[in-house]
Design an enzyme around this catalytic site. Structure first.
Site, PDB file in Angstrom:
ATOM      1  N   GLU A  51      12.372   1.389   7.681  1.00 12.67           N
ATOM      2  CA  GLU A  51      11.306   0.564   7.101  1.00 12.67           C
ATOM      3  C   GLU A  51      11.599   0.127   5.676  1.00 12.67           C
ATOM      4  O   GLU A  51      11.268  -0.986   5.263  1.00 12.67           O
ATOM      5  CB  GLU A  51      10.022   1.378   7.152  1.00 12.67           C
ATOM      6  CG  GLU A  51       8.806   0.681   6.577  1.00 12.67           C
ATOM      7  CD  GLU A  51       7.616   1.612   6.499  1.00 12.67           C
ATOM      8  OE1 GLU A  51       6.498   1.099   6.371  1.00 12.67           O
ATOM      9  OE2 GLU A  51       7.800   2.848   6.561  1.00 12.67           O
ATOM     10  N   ASP A  68       0.843  -1.186   0.000  1.00  7.56           N
ATOM     11  CA  ASP A  68       0.000   0.000   0.000  1.00  7.56           C
ATOM     12  C   ASP A  68       0.891   1.253   0.000  1.00  7.56           C
ATOM     13  O   ASP A  68       1.389   1.625   1.045  1.00  7.56           O
ATOM     14  CB  ASP A  68      -0.963   0.001   1.180  1.00  7.56           C
ATOM     15  CG  ASP A  68      -0.321  -0.394   2.517  1.00  7.56           C
ATOM     16  OD1 ASP A  68       0.787  -0.974   2.531  1.00  7.56           O
ATOM     17  OD2 ASP A  68      -0.956  -0.118   3.542  1.00  7.56           O
TER      18      ASP A  68
END
Length: 537
Positions: free
Chosen positions: A484, A300
């Site tokens: 991340e 996403d």
């Protein structure tokens, strides 16, 4: 190519049935409506997830009554009202590692920092309890996430933290028992969707330590996980779909991503309203469901799900059959078959092996682009494949779906189009979405390295894994942290794009880094840094 008419039933929104239990708590956009919408619309917080994670100090009904009464009074301040009536999540503490700490030592020192215990939670808040400790990703991600956790578990296993591995697998089994599926994360607003189905891989990992006992122990949950993804499949006519199950015109049964709700995401409410407003001619509810399904995919967002790579409003996730999802479900079916055999249920073993073999045939026929020479997603509406190469093409190699010929051709395509100086690109297009170029993500590096090695492509696997380790090491050496996602086009920095700033921590980057240090190190050596791996070559 199939006619458009035969797919009308496939593309109509379907009712979601039974994925959550009647006892499941409602998310704050429902319990606090319309206050929730006013707060998110006022942009009181830079990150909309902040209010989604806030805990009301009073029961929502009492709090709403107070809000209705007070907002009409002179001098009413929404910001003050929220500060007085909610407990807001605090900022994650900054972790400063000891000076001179190696990359491995830094990650192993982070495990307790990222570990949470929430067997009891405030019932007014959105956090869902879990019986045992778990590791969160870090930063804004204050809860456990489904597919992230498999890659975190790889690192815990590398650190010989097998009790933590068992605890986290137990937590996911608990979620299946409690909710009928594993939600995106342990928040009430994530209950309407799952994430890529990695539970069978978690059981596989634990079985390397516990043997067949792990398969027997989690067999009920493995079967329940499969039932969730296949809900509605029985009796489907060709060219129709129900929730996540899709039956194609040729009778092949495959899967797509889905979400039970067709409203803006609780944690991205105004963003989703804005996206739907940019999609004239489309029902907002369909845009919302496609955004939510994109969140279930874990990618996403990405050009994989977009009709127009430059426009998020063109998202149509529910109209796409993803190659990675179906490869994971193949693995789930093979794992249920193996666990059934370990439990002495020969009939179930045969049944699930048949299902897996049928899915493998469908993937290799319908999600393979013979002209391009790699695995692809399939567009349900047009009946054609989506030809772009993405890192998802490596899942059939990793999960033993591919033939050796398909593996070789896919590896050639990956080397030509996705291999960069800093590791594996996610896609070949730059859109501003975080699951596109120039970003590389730790879980996809592991899928690539392990998958390529499984198929005999050792040279490319080592090249790719070593390059990514050097990227992680370069960022760590400069900033003393893992992040991340990473830019892998040679600049060796934290990645960008997406809906929120780059997050530190970071669960799956930590796990994959340790797993790669182990995998690429010379036999009987311990590698604590990327330099150690380079020396071992």
């Amino acid at each position: 190519m199939r006619s458009r008419n035969c797919l009308i039933g496939l593309l109509l929104p379907m009712l979601w049935m039974g994925a959550a239990t009647a006892a499941d708590p409602l998310p704050p956009d429902q319990t606090l409506q319309p206050l929730f919408q006013q707060v998110q619309g006022a942009h009181l917080f830079p990150d909309q997830k902040t209010f989604a994670d806030a805990v009301p100090r009073r029961a929502p009904s009492v709090l709403l009554e107070a809000w209705r009464r007070e907002q009409s009074q002179p001098g009413f301040s929404l910001e003050t009202f929220v500060a007085d009536t909610f407990i807001l999540p605090g900022e994650a503490p900054t972790y400063v590692p000891p000076e001179g700490q190696t990359l491995r030592a830094h990650i192993e020192g982070l495990w307790p920092v990222l570990t949470r215990q929430t067997s009891e939670v405030d019932p007014q808040g959105s956090l869902l309890p879990l019986p045992k400790p778990y590791v969160v990703p870090g930063g804004r991600f204050r809860e456990v996430y489904y597919w992230d956790s498999y890659f975190t578990l790889l690192g815990l296993a590398s650190s010989n933290q097998w009790q933590q591995v068992r605890d986290m697998v137990d937590n996911f089994a608990y979620q299946i028992d409690t909710h009928g599926h594993i939600p995106n994360g342990n928040r009430s607003y994530y209950l309407s969707r799952s994430q890529p189905p990695f539970f069978s891989l978690m059981v596989d990992l634990l079985a390397t330590h516990e043997g067949d006992d792990a398969y027997r122990r989690y067999l009920p949950q493995l079967r329940a996980e499969h039932a969730f993804w296949m809900q509605g499949a029985d009796g489907l006519a060709p060219g129709t779909a129900q929730a996540r199950a899709v039956k194609l015109a040729d009778g092949s049964l495959l899967n797509r991503y889905w979400d039970a709700r067709a409203v803006p995401r609780t944690e991205s409410w105004t963003d989703d309203l804005a996206t739907a407003a940019q999609a004239p001619g489309r029902a907002p509810s369909q845009v919302y469901r496609d955004l939510r399904a994109g969140a279930e995919s874990g990618w996403d967002f990405s050009s994989r799900w977009l009709a127009d790579a430059g426009a998020l409003a063109s998202i149509h996730t529910t109209e796409i059959i993803p190659v990675d999802l179906n490869s994971l479900l193949f693995h789930l079916e093979k794992t249920v078959a193996r666990a059934s055999g370990a439990a002495g249920d020969s009939a179930a073993r045969r049944d699930f092996n048949r299902q897996a073999e049928a899915r493998q045939r469908a993937i290799n026929a319908l999600l393979w682009d013979e002209q391009q020479g790699w695995y692809v997603d399939r567009d349900i509406r047009s009946g054609s494949t989506r030809p772009g190469l993405t890192a998802a093409a490596l899942f059939p190699l990793w999960l033993d779906v591919a033939t050796r010929r398909q593996s070789r051709r896919t590896a050639d395509g990956v080397e030509a189009h996705l291999l960069r100086q800093g590791g594996l690109l996610t896609t070949t297009v730059t859109t501003g979405q975080q699951w596109d170029a120039p970003n590389g993500w730790a879980p996809l590096q592991w899928v690539a390295v392990d998958g390529l090695q499984r198929q005999g492509q050792d040279r490319l696997a080592r090249q790719l894994g070593t390059r990514f380790l050097h990227t992680v090491q370069a960022v760590y050496d400069r900033q003393q942290k893992l992040v991340e996602k990473y830019v892998v086009d040679g600049s060796a920095e934290g990645g960008g794009g997406g809906e929120y700033p780059l997050q530190d921590g970071f669960g799956w980057s930590n796990g994959v880094t340790l797993a790669l240090l182990d995998r690429l190190c010379a036999p009987k050596r311990r590698c604590d840094s990327a330099a150690d791996v380079a020396e071992a070559e």
